[in-house]
Motif scaffolding. Sequence first.
Motif, mmCIF file in Angstrom:
data_model
loop_
_atom_site.group_PDB
_atom_site.id
_atom_site.type_symbol
_atom_site.label_atom_id
_atom_site.label_comp_id
_atom_site.label_asym_id
_atom_site.label_seq_id
_atom_site.Cartn_x
_atom_site.Cartn_y
_atom_site.Cartn_z
ATOM 1 N N GLY A 1 -10.668 90.727 71.796
ATOM 2 C CA GLY A 1 -10.488 90.941 73.227
ATOM 3 C C GLY A 1 -11.804 91.179 73.937
ATOM 4 N N LEU A 2 -12.680 91.975 73.309
ATOM 5 C CA LEU A 2 -14.004 92.214 73.890
ATOM 6 C C LEU A 2 -14.825 90.920 73.941
ATOM 7 C CD1 LEU A 2 -14.968 95.645 72.258
ATOM 8 C CD2 LEU A 2 -14.447 95.208 74.671
ATOM 9 N N SER A 3 -14.676 90.103 72.908
ATOM 10 C CA SER A 3 -15.382 88.823 72.884
ATOM 11 C C SER A 3 -14.928 87.938 74.042
ATOM 12 C CB SER A 3 -15.131 88.104 71.553
ATOM 13 O OG SER A 3 -15.580 88.876 70.458
ATOM 14 N N LEU A 4 -13.624 87.910 74.268
ATOM 15 C CA LEU A 4 -13.087 87.100 75.358
ATOM 16 C C LEU A 4 -13.584 87.607 76.712
ATOM 17 C CD1 LEU A 4 -11.199 84.781 76.125
ATOM 18 C CD2 LEU A 4 -9.313 86.433 76.162
ATOM 19 N N LEU A 5 -13.595 88.929 76.882
ATOM 20 C CA LEU A 5 -14.090 89.508 78.134
ATOM 21 C C LEU A 5 -15.577 89.204 78.330
ATOM 22 C CD1 LEU A 5 -12.305 92.998 78.121
ATOM 23 C CD2 LEU A 5 -11.803 91.029 79.600
ATOM 24 N N ALA A 6 -16.349 89.262 77.237
ATOM 25 C CA ALA A 6 -17.781 88.967 77.327
ATOM 26 C C ALA A 6 -18.012 87.512 77.730
ATOM 27 C CB ALA A 6 -18.457 89.257 75.988
ATOM 28 N N ILE A 7 -17.204 86.606 77.193
ATOM 29 C CA ILE A 7 -17.333 85.188 77.540
ATOM 30 C C ILE A 7 -17.019 84.970 79.016
ATOM 31 C CG2 ILE A 7 -16.318 82.906 77.172
ATOM 32 C CD1 ILE A 7 -15.910 83.760 74.217
ATOM 33 N N LEU A 8 -15.933 85.590 79.488
ATOM 34 C CA LEU A 8 -15.548 85.448 80.895
ATOM 35 C C LEU A 8 -16.587 86.084 81.814
ATOM 36 C CD1 LEU A 8 -11.717 86.193 80.589
ATOM 37 C CD2 LEU A 8 -12.832 83.964 80.899
ATOM 38 N N TRP A 9 -17.146 87.220 81.381
ATOM 39 C CA TRP A 9 -18.211 87.863 82.172
ATOM 40 C C TRP A 9 -19.432 86.958 82.274
ATOM 41 C CZ3 TRP A 9 -23.144 89.136 80.388
ATOM 42 C CH2 TRP A 9 -23.946 89.829 81.293
ATOM 43 N N TRP A 10 -19.813 86.335 81.156
ATOM 44 C CA TRP A 10 -20.975 85.455 81.179
ATOM 45 C C TRP A 10 -20.733 84.271 82.109
ATOM 46 C CZ3 TRP A 10 -25.951 85.119 79.993
ATOM 47 C CH2 TRP A 10 -26.545 83.866 80.000
ATOM 48 N N GLU A 11 -19.532 83.694 82.037
ATOM 49 C CA GLU A 11 -19.209 82.560 82.899
ATOM 50 C C GLU A 11 -19.329 82.947 84.372
ATOM 51 O OE1 GLU A 11 -15.630 79.286 83.269
ATOM 52 O OE2 GLU A 11 -15.109 81.372 82.909
ATOM 53 N N LYS A 12 -18.776 84.095 84.742
ATOM 54 C CA LYS A 12 -18.832 84.548 86.128
ATOM 55 C C LYS A 12 -20.270 84.811 86.551
ATOM 56 C CE LYS A 12 -16.980 88.121 89.199
ATOM 57 N NZ LYS A 12 -16.105 89.333 89.282
ATOM 58 N N ARG A 13 -21.034 85.458 85.681
ATOM 59 C CA ARG A 13 -22.429 85.772 85.985
ATOM 60 C C ARG A 13 -23.247 84.498 86.113
ATOM 61 N NH1 ARG A 13 -26.982 86.378 82.714
ATOM 62 N NH2 ARG A 13 -28.557 87.866 83.467
ATOM 63 N N PHE A 14 -23.017 83.531 85.220
ATOM 64 C CA PHE A 14 -23.785 82.290 85.225
ATOM 65 C C PHE A 14 -23.608 81.543 86.545
ATOM 66 C CE2 PHE A 14 -24.466 77.802 84.515
ATOM 67 C CZ PHE A 14 -25.590 77.759 83.706
ATOM 68 N N PHE A 15 -22.371 81.356 86.970
ATOM 69 C CA PHE A 15 -22.129 80.594 88.190
ATOM 70 C C PHE A 15 -22.495 81.376 89.449
ATOM 71 C CE2 PHE A 15 -19.357 78.220 85.227
ATOM 72 C CZ PHE A 15 -19.920 76.965 85.431
ATOM 73 N N ALA A 16 -22.446 82.723 89.370
ATOM 74 C CA ALA A 16 -22.911 83.519 90.500
ATOM 75 C C ALA A 16 -24.413 83.314 90.716
ATOM 76 C CB ALA A 16 -22.591 84.992 90.280
ATOM 77 N N ARG A 17 -25.162 83.292 89.610
ATOM 78 C CA ARG A 17 -26.605 83.050 89.694
ATOM 79 C C ARG A 17 -26.898 81.633 90.179
ATOM 80 N NH1 ARG A 17 -29.559 84.852 84.283
ATOM 81 N NH2 ARG A 17 -31.306 84.083 85.507
ATOM 82 N N GLN A 18 -26.055 80.677 89.757
ATOM 83 C CA GLN A 18 -26.245 79.300 90.200
ATOM 84 C C GLN A 18 -26.082 79.195 91.723
ATOM 85 O OE1 GLN A 18 -27.784 77.698 87.569
ATOM 86 N NE2 GLN A 18 -26.427 75.948 87.830
ATOM 87 N N ARG A 19 -25.078 79.889 92.242
ATOM 88 C CA ARG A 19 -24.846 79.849 93.690
ATOM 89 C C ARG A 19 -25.987 80.497 94.452
ATOM 90 N NH1 ARG A 19 -19.464 80.859 91.944
ATOM 91 N NH2 ARG A 19 -19.796 83.113 92.185
ATOM 92 N N GLN A 20 -26.535 81.586 93.896
ATOM 93 C CA GLN A 20 -27.648 82.269 94.548
ATOM 94 C C GLN A 20 -28.897 81.370 94.573
ATOM 95 O OE1 GLN A 20 -28.217 85.953 92.475
ATOM 96 N NE2 GLN A 20 -26.412 86.920 93.371
ATOM 97 N N GLU A 21 -29.134 80.651 93.491
ATOM 98 C CA GLU A 21 -30.320 79.799 93.413
ATOM 99 C C GLU A 21 -30.198 78.587 94.323
ATOM 100 O OE1 GLU A 21 -30.755 78.863 89.315
ATOM 101 O OE2 GLU A 21 -31.326 80.914 88.733
ATOM 102 N N ASN A 22 -28.953 78.150 94.549
ATOM 103 C CA ASN A 22 -28.742 76.985 95.416
ATOM 104 C C ASN A 22 -28.621 77.374 96.880
ATOM 105 O OD1 ASN A 22 -28.781 75.308 93.174
ATOM 106 N ND2 ASN A 22 -26.558 75.452 92.852
#
Length: 396
Positions: A375-396
Motif C-alpha cells: 500500500g505504501l508503495s502504491l501511494l509513493a508511486i501515485l505521489w511521484w506521478e502527481k509531483r512529476f506532472f506538477a513540476r512539468q506544469r510549473q516549468e511550462n
Amino acid sequence: MSWQAFKQAYLIRFWSPVPAVIAAGVLSAIFFGLTGGLWAVTGEFTRWGGHLAQLFGAHPENWTYFQIIGLKGTPLDRAGGMMLIGMFGGALAAALWANNVSIRLPQHKRRIAQAVIGGALAGFGARLAMGCNLAAFFTGIPQFSLHAWIFALATAVGTYLGAKLTLLPMFRVPLKLTKGGAKRNIAQDKQKASNRFRLGMVIFGLMAIWGVVTLLDSPKLGIALLFGMGFGLLIERAQICFTSAFRDMWITGRTQMAIAIVLGMAVSALATFSYIELGLTQKVMWAGPNVVIGGVLFGIGIVLAGGCETGWMYRAMEGQVHFWWVGLGTILGALGLAAMWDSVATPLATSWPKVNLLESLGPWGGLGMTFALLGLSLLAILWWEKRFFARQRQEN
C-alpha cells in the motif's frame, strides 16, 4: 464472438497491462502451489552460462556456487530450463500471431556495448542479490522474504541512477532518417501476416503437445513448460517489462505498469499465503549487503541495457537483435558472479540472516506487513506521478 473477432481482440491486439500482470501473479502462485517451484529466470540463465563455460573447457561444476544451485543434466532435465524454453516459445508464438516479428539491428555499435555491459551488470547484480525482477517482485515479496523488499528498494534507486545516466550525451545515438521506400503491397502484407499467424499457431500447438506428453512422464517438467508458455504469452502480449515500469516513471511520469506490478504482487502474495498455510515451504534468502549492492547494480543494468529479464526475452523473440546481446550479457554477468562467489559470499551474504516475515511477525502479522508495504508503495508511486506532472506544469 466469432473467431475473427476473438483473434483480433485477444491474439493480435496488445493486452492491457493491469489484468495481464495480475494474471501473471496468479499463475506464479499457482505454479508454486503445484510444484513448490518459483517463477524465476536468472538462476537457470546462470546454469546456461555454466554449460557455456564447459564448452570452452572450464569446470564450473566444481565451483561452490554451482554446487549450491546445481549444474547436472541439461535445461531439458530441469524445471527452470523447461520454463525458460516455454517462455521463449510462448513469446515467439504471441509475436507471430500479431505479425510483430522482424529482424531489427541496433542503430549504432555503441548500442551493442551498452546492451552487453547493461546485461552483465543486471545478471551479476541479480545473482549477487539472489533475485531479479521476477525472483524478487513476483516470488520473493509474495514469499514474504525480507530480502526481496530490500532488493525492490535498491532496484528503484538503481533504476533512478540508470535513468539519469542514460540521459547523458554519451548515450545518445543520432537517429538516421531514411526516405520512404517503394510503395507497400497491401495484399502481400496481409498474406505475410496470415502466414506468420499460422506459424505462431503451429509453434504454440507443438509446444502444447510437448508439454502434455512431458506431463505424463515427468509432471513437474511438463507443468514448467506449460506455465512457461503462459508466462511468455503474457509478457509479450502485454509488453510486461519492469525496466519500462521504472524508467517511464522516472523520466516521463507514467506509472501504469508500476501500478500494475504492485497489484500483481498483492494478488500473488495472497494466493501464495494460502499455499503456505497449507504446508508449502517458501524460499527465503539472506538479507545482507549483497541485496543492496546487487539491487542497485541490477537497476542500473536493466536501464542501461533497455530491458529486464522479461523485457529482453520477449523483445529478442520479436527479432530485436539488441536484446540478443542483452541476453548474452546477462548470462555472462551471472556466470561472473558464480565464479567469484567464494570471495563475496561470507562478508556480503551467507553470514547475514534469512528473515521470513511470516515467522518474525506471525502469519497474519507478516501478511499484514506485506500488504501495508504494498500500500505504501502504491501511494509513493501515485505521489511521484502527481509531483512529476506538477513540476512539468510549473516549468511550462
